[in-house]
Structure formats: C-alpha cells, structure tokens
Design a protein around this motif. Structure first.
Motif, short mmCIF file in Angstrom:
data_model
loop_
_atom_site.label_atom_id
_atom_site.label_comp_id
_atom_site.label_asym_id
_atom_site.label_seq_id
_atom_site.Cartn_x
_atom_site.Cartn_y
_atom_site.Cartn_z
N ALA A 108 0.82 -1.21 0.00
CA ALA A 108 0.00 0.00 0.00
C ALA A 108 0.86 1.26 0.00
O ALA A 108 0.49 2.26 -0.61
CB ALA A 108 -0.93 -0.01 1.20
N GLN B 89 1.88 2.29 -3.43
CA GLN B 89 0.78 2.90 -4.18
C GLN B 89 0.26 4.17 -3.51
O GLN B 89 -0.71 4.76 -3.97
CB GLN B 89 -0.37 1.90 -4.34
CG GLN B 89 0.01 0.61 -5.00
CD GLN B 89 0.51 0.80 -6.41
OE1 GLN B 89 0.03 1.65 -7.13
NE2 GLN B 89 1.51 0.02 -6.80
N GLN C 2 -1.38 4.41 -0.67
CA GLN C 2 -2.75 4.13 -0.26
C GLN C 2 -2.88 3.89 1.24
O GLN C 2 -3.69 3.08 1.68
CB GLN C 2 -3.29 2.90 -1.02
CG GLN C 2 -3.42 3.10 -2.50
CD GLN C 2 -4.46 4.15 -2.84
OE1 GLN C 2 -5.56 4.14 -2.34
NE2 GLN C 2 -4.09 5.08 -3.71
N LYS D 97 -5.95 1.44 2.65
CA LYS D 97 -7.09 1.58 1.75
C LYS D 97 -6.99 0.54 0.64
O LYS D 97 -5.89 0.15 0.25
CB LYS D 97 -7.11 2.98 1.13
CG LYS D 97 -7.20 4.08 2.17
CD LYS D 97 -7.42 5.44 1.56
CE LYS D 97 -6.29 5.83 0.64
NZ LYS D 97 -6.44 7.19 0.09
N HIS E 288 -6.91 -1.11 -3.10
CA HIS E 288 -6.37 -0.67 -4.39
C HIS E 288 -6.23 -1.89 -5.28
O HIS E 288 -5.91 -2.98 -4.79
CB HIS E 288 -5.03 0.03 -4.18
CG HIS E 288 -4.54 0.76 -5.39
ND1 HIS E 288 -3.68 0.18 -6.29
CD2 HIS E 288 -4.78 2.02 -5.83
CE1 HIS E 288 -3.41 1.06 -7.25
NE2 HIS E 288 -4.08 2.18 -6.99
#
Length: 153
Positions: free
Chosen positions: A54, A57, A59, A130, A132
């Motif tokens: 994450a 990315q 995120q 989060k 993704h």
C-alpha cells in the motif's frame, strides 16, 4: 582501570546475534489491556506485507490525526493499531469510531514494526490501509481474516 570484556555467550551477545529483532512472544509482553482483537503471528505478517504494498501505491493513512480525519470523512479501509502504545488515551477513541462506521480494525504487537512496514524509521501507532487494485488479493485476504477475528466485549 581495566575494561571488563563482555561474555561472548552472554544474553546480550545472543540478542545481537539475532539481529535485534524480537519474537512475537516477546512483543506480547508490552501489550495494552485494550488491544483486542489481536492479530495472530501469521496475520500480523500478512498485514505488514499488505502495508508495504500500500505504501508503494500511496494508499495508506498514517498517524492518529490523519486517520481520524479521513475516517470522519467516510474513507474505507482496514485500520491497524499498535498494541504497545502508551498512554492509551492517545488512540483509545479510534476503535469506537471504527465500530460506529463498521470499519474493520485489528491490533498488532509493535508500533516500531508497524512504522517500519510503512517505510518509516519512526514508530507509528495507527495506520489505515485503503483498498487498491494493485494489491487487491492481499488486501481481501487480510480483510477476511480481520473480520473473522472475535470482536471485543
């Protein structure tokens, strides 16, 4: 004045030999009384891997203030809390917020390891991962296991 040589077979030498990393059982000694549901060893490792993906990315939400702000805005994800954070008052309101918004949350034993998984030298007491599409499979697997954990009383 002479120097006393360290015993090469002493406990300090053994701690240095293992790279300074502490085992899961050693980390459980420092847990808070509110650290429920606690992730087992395998889930903790999966969460660390998911957090690392994450971060690549961008995120994740890191820290109490940032996580709280985005939970209030309605963002979804898995909240990972460190079980060895003191004082408890710093983040004890976050599980209640998660339950009100039906967000999954889980405690892990070490804030130092949580910060390291997020690519920081600084310990972190809470991270929100989060979803993704790049790491959706790992995220779904973690989400399923977190939701399967028994809820606290």
């Amino acid at each position: 004045m002479t120097k006393i040589k360290a015993d090469p077979d002493g406990p300090e030498a053994q701690a240095e030999a293992c790279g300074g990393e502490r085992t899961y059982q050693e980390l459980l000694v420092n847990l808070n009384p509110i650290a429920q549901p606690l992730a087992p060893r395998r889930l903790t490792r999966k969460l660390y891997k998911c957090i690392k993906k994450a971060v690549k990315q961008k995120q994740i939400r890191r820290g109490v203030k940032e996580v709280q702000k985005f939970v209030n805005k309605g963002e979804k994800g898995i909240m990972v809390l460190a079980g060895d954070t003191l004082p408890i008052e710093v983040y004890c309101h976050l599980p209640v917020m998660c339950e009100d918004r039906s967000l999954p949350y889980v405690y892990i034993p070490s804030k130092t390891d949580l910060g390291a998984a997020a690519g920081s030298k600084r310990p972190t007491c809470v991270i929100m991962v989060k979803p993704h599409e790049e790491y959706q499979e790992a995220y779904d697997e973690c989400l399923e296991e977190v939701q399967a954990l028994p809820s606290p009383l």
